[in-house]
Scaffold this motif. Structure first.
Motif, PDB file in Angstrom:
ATOM      1  N   GLY A  83      58.004  67.005   4.148  1.00  0.00           N
ATOM      2  CA  GLY A  83      58.603  68.193   3.958  1.00  0.00           C
ATOM      3  C   GLY A  83      59.237  67.980   2.670  1.00  0.00           C
ATOM      4  N   GLU A  84      59.837  69.458   2.396  1.00  0.00           N
ATOM      5  CA  GLU A  84      60.564  69.449   1.058  1.00  0.00           C
ATOM      6  C   GLU A  84      61.996  69.137   1.274  1.00  0.00           C
ATOM      7  N   PRO A  85      62.701  68.456   0.403  1.00  0.00           N
ATOM      8  CA  PRO A  85      64.346  68.557   0.631  1.00  0.00           C
ATOM      9  C   PRO A  85      65.204  69.709   0.541  1.00  0.00           C
ATOM     10  N   ILE A  86      66.014  69.945   1.546  1.00  0.00           N
ATOM     11  CA  ILE A  86      66.540  71.219   1.737  1.00  0.00           C
ATOM     12  C   ILE A  86      68.158  71.277   1.349  1.00  0.00           C
ATOM     13  N   VAL A  87      68.604  69.696   1.965  1.00  0.00           N
ATOM     14  CA  VAL A  87      70.064  69.651   1.798  1.00  0.00           C
ATOM     15  C   VAL A  87      70.494  69.208   0.488  1.00  0.00           C
ATOM     16  N   ASP A  88      70.164  68.443  -0.165  1.00  0.00           N
ATOM     17  CA  ASP A  88      70.407  67.885  -1.272  1.00  0.00           C
ATOM     18  C   ASP A  88      69.365  67.488  -2.319  1.00  0.00           C
ATOM     19  N   PRO A  89      68.536  68.426  -2.724  1.00  0.00           N
ATOM     20  CA  PRO A  89      67.312  68.105  -3.520  1.00  0.00           C
ATOM     21  C   PRO A  89      67.649  66.979  -4.412  1.00  0.00           C
ATOM     22  N   SER A  90      68.948  67.000  -5.185  1.00  0.00           N
ATOM     23  CA  SER A  90      69.117  65.810  -6.164  1.00  0.00           C
ATOM     24  C   SER A  90      69.302  64.497  -5.813  1.00  0.00           C
ATOM     25  N   GLN A  91      69.080  64.097  -4.592  1.00  0.00           N
ATOM     26  CA  GLN A  91      69.483  62.750  -3.925  1.00  0.00           C
ATOM     27  C   GLN A  91      68.028  62.320  -3.361  1.00  0.00           C
ATOM     28  N   TYR A  92      66.906  63.477  -3.558  1.00  0.00           N
ATOM     29  CA  TYR A  92      65.463  63.382  -3.070  1.00  0.00           C
ATOM     30  C   TYR A  92      64.950  61.879  -3.421  1.00  0.00           C
ATOM     31  N   GLU A  93      65.028  61.299  -4.663  1.00  0.00           N
ATOM     32  CA  GLU A  93      64.376  60.285  -5.141  1.00  0.00           C
ATOM     33  C   GLU A  93      64.892  58.985  -4.509  1.00  0.00           C
ATOM     34  N   VAL A  94      66.544  59.036  -4.384  1.00  0.00           N
ATOM     35  CA  VAL A  94      67.008  57.819  -3.565  1.00  0.00           C
ATOM     36  C   VAL A  94      66.593  57.927  -2.119  1.00  0.00           C
ATOM     37  N   MET A  95      66.256  59.072  -1.487  1.00  0.00           N
ATOM     38  CA  MET A  95      65.791  59.298   0.071  1.00  0.00           C
ATOM     39  C   MET A  95      64.426  58.639   0.179  1.00  0.00           C
ATOM     40  N   LYS A  96      63.510  59.274  -0.939  1.00  0.00           N
ATOM     41  CA  LYS A  96      62.169  58.810  -0.839  1.00  0.00           C
ATOM     42  C   LYS A  96      61.715  57.127  -0.604  1.00  0.00           C
ATOM     43  N   ALA A  97      62.599  56.351  -1.094  1.00  0.00           N
ATOM     44  CA  ALA A  97      62.754  54.647  -0.798  1.00  0.00           C
ATOM     45  C   ALA A  97      62.475  54.682   0.697  1.00  0.00           C
ATOM     46  N   ASN A  98      63.291  55.386   1.452  1.00  0.00           N
ATOM     47  CA  ASN A  98      63.325  55.115   2.642  1.00  0.00           C
ATOM     48  C   ASN A  98      62.657  55.541   3.463  1.00  0.00           C
ATOM     49  N   PHE A  99      61.623  56.392   3.011  1.00  0.00           N
ATOM     50  CA  PHE A  99      60.518  56.988   3.881  1.00  0.00           C
ATOM     51  C   PHE A  99      59.510  55.936   4.500  1.00  0.00           C
ATOM     52  N   ALA A 100      59.483  54.632   3.733  1.00  0.00           N
ATOM     53  CA  ALA A 100      58.819  53.462   4.240  1.00  0.00           C
ATOM     54  C   ALA A 100      59.389  53.130   5.596  1.00  0.00           C
ATOM     55  N   LEU A 101      60.550  53.224   5.860  1.00  0.00           N
ATOM     56  CA  LEU A 101      61.228  53.058   7.325  1.00  0.00           C
ATOM     57  C   LEU A 101      60.935  54.106   8.049  1.00  0.00           C
ATOM     58  N   THR A 102      61.143  55.361   7.703  1.00  0.00           N
ATOM     59  CA  THR A 102      60.972  56.385   8.880  1.00  0.00           C
ATOM     60  C   THR A 102      59.416  56.535   9.027  1.00  0.00           C
ATOM     61  N   LYS A 103      58.673  56.570   8.106  1.00  0.00           N
ATOM     62  CA  LYS A 103      57.303  56.761   8.351  1.00  0.00           C
ATOM     63  C   LYS A 103      56.712  55.718   9.338  1.00  0.00           C
ATOM     64  N   ALA A 104      57.174  54.416   9.300  1.00  0.00           N
ATOM     65  CA  ALA A 104      56.686  53.616  10.510  1.00  0.00           C
ATOM     66  C   ALA A 104      57.423  53.784  11.924  1.00  0.00           C
ATOM     67  N   MET A 105      58.249  54.895  11.779  1.00  0.00           N
ATOM     68  CA  MET A 105      58.798  54.976  13.355  1.00  0.00           C
ATOM     69  C   MET A 105      57.960  55.907  14.084  1.00  0.00           C
ATOM     70  N   SER A 106      57.971  55.799  15.420  1.00  0.00           N
ATOM     71  CA  SER A 106      57.302  56.691  16.357  1.00  0.00           C
ATOM     72  C   SER A 106      57.912  58.049  16.265  1.00  0.00           C
ATOM     73  N   GLU A 107      57.092  58.890  17.114  1.00  0.00           N
ATOM     74  CA  GLU A 107      57.518  60.535  17.195  1.00  0.00           C
ATOM     75  C   GLU A 107      58.874  60.331  17.900  1.00  0.00           C
ATOM     76  N   GLU A 108      58.892  59.573  19.026  1.00  0.00           N
ATOM     77  CA  GLU A 108      60.099  59.389  19.891  1.00  0.00           C
ATOM     78  C   GLU A 108      61.176  59.163  19.086  1.00  0.00           C
ATOM     79  N   GLU A 109      61.262  58.037  18.143  1.00  0.00           N
ATOM     80  CA  GLU A 109      62.198  57.585  17.287  1.00  0.00           C
ATOM     81  C   GLU A 109      62.710  58.745  16.359  1.00  0.00           C
TER      82      GLU A 109
END
Length: 122
Positions: A83-109
């Protein structure tokens, strides 16, 4: 004497059956909000950048919850990196680094994280 032995052995069996049931709150299933908080503070390490009521590196949980709710947006999709960043797009690049963690999470998590964030709507 035999009657006493039978009585005691029956009493022990009854005690064993009772111990199969949860006796503490730790043994009872977690709510989605509780699981989300555990992930947020633990393996997700979200707390390193997000606080409940103030911006640190990333926006506060109150801001995130308010914006996602007002826009009827899908937080889980964003946490999957889809999805597109809607809260603080200026911090999107910082958050992208954490997608490795969140992508590995289950739908329930991911839904639990979403529930935890929404529990902080002002």
């Amino acid at each position: 004497m035999i009657a006493v032995c039978c009585f005691l052995s029956c009493k022990k069996e009854e005690t064993k059956k009772e111990s199969l049931y949860p006796t503490t709150t730790e043994e009872v299933a977690q709510t989605p909000v509780d699981l989300g908080k555990e992930i947020f503070e633990g393996k997700g390490n979200c707390i390193a950048c997000h606080q409940i009521d103030k911006k640190v590196v990333g926006p506060s949980l109150q801001d995130i919850a308010g914006i996602y709710k007002s826009k009827n947006a899908d937080m889980v999709t964003f946490l999957k990196g889809e999805g597109e960043p809607i809260v603080d797009p200026s911090q999107y690049e910082v958050m992208k680094a954490n997608f490795a963690l969140t992508k590995a999470m289950s739908e329930e998590e991911l839904k639990a994280l979403e529930s935890y964030v929404y529990s902080h709507v002002k």
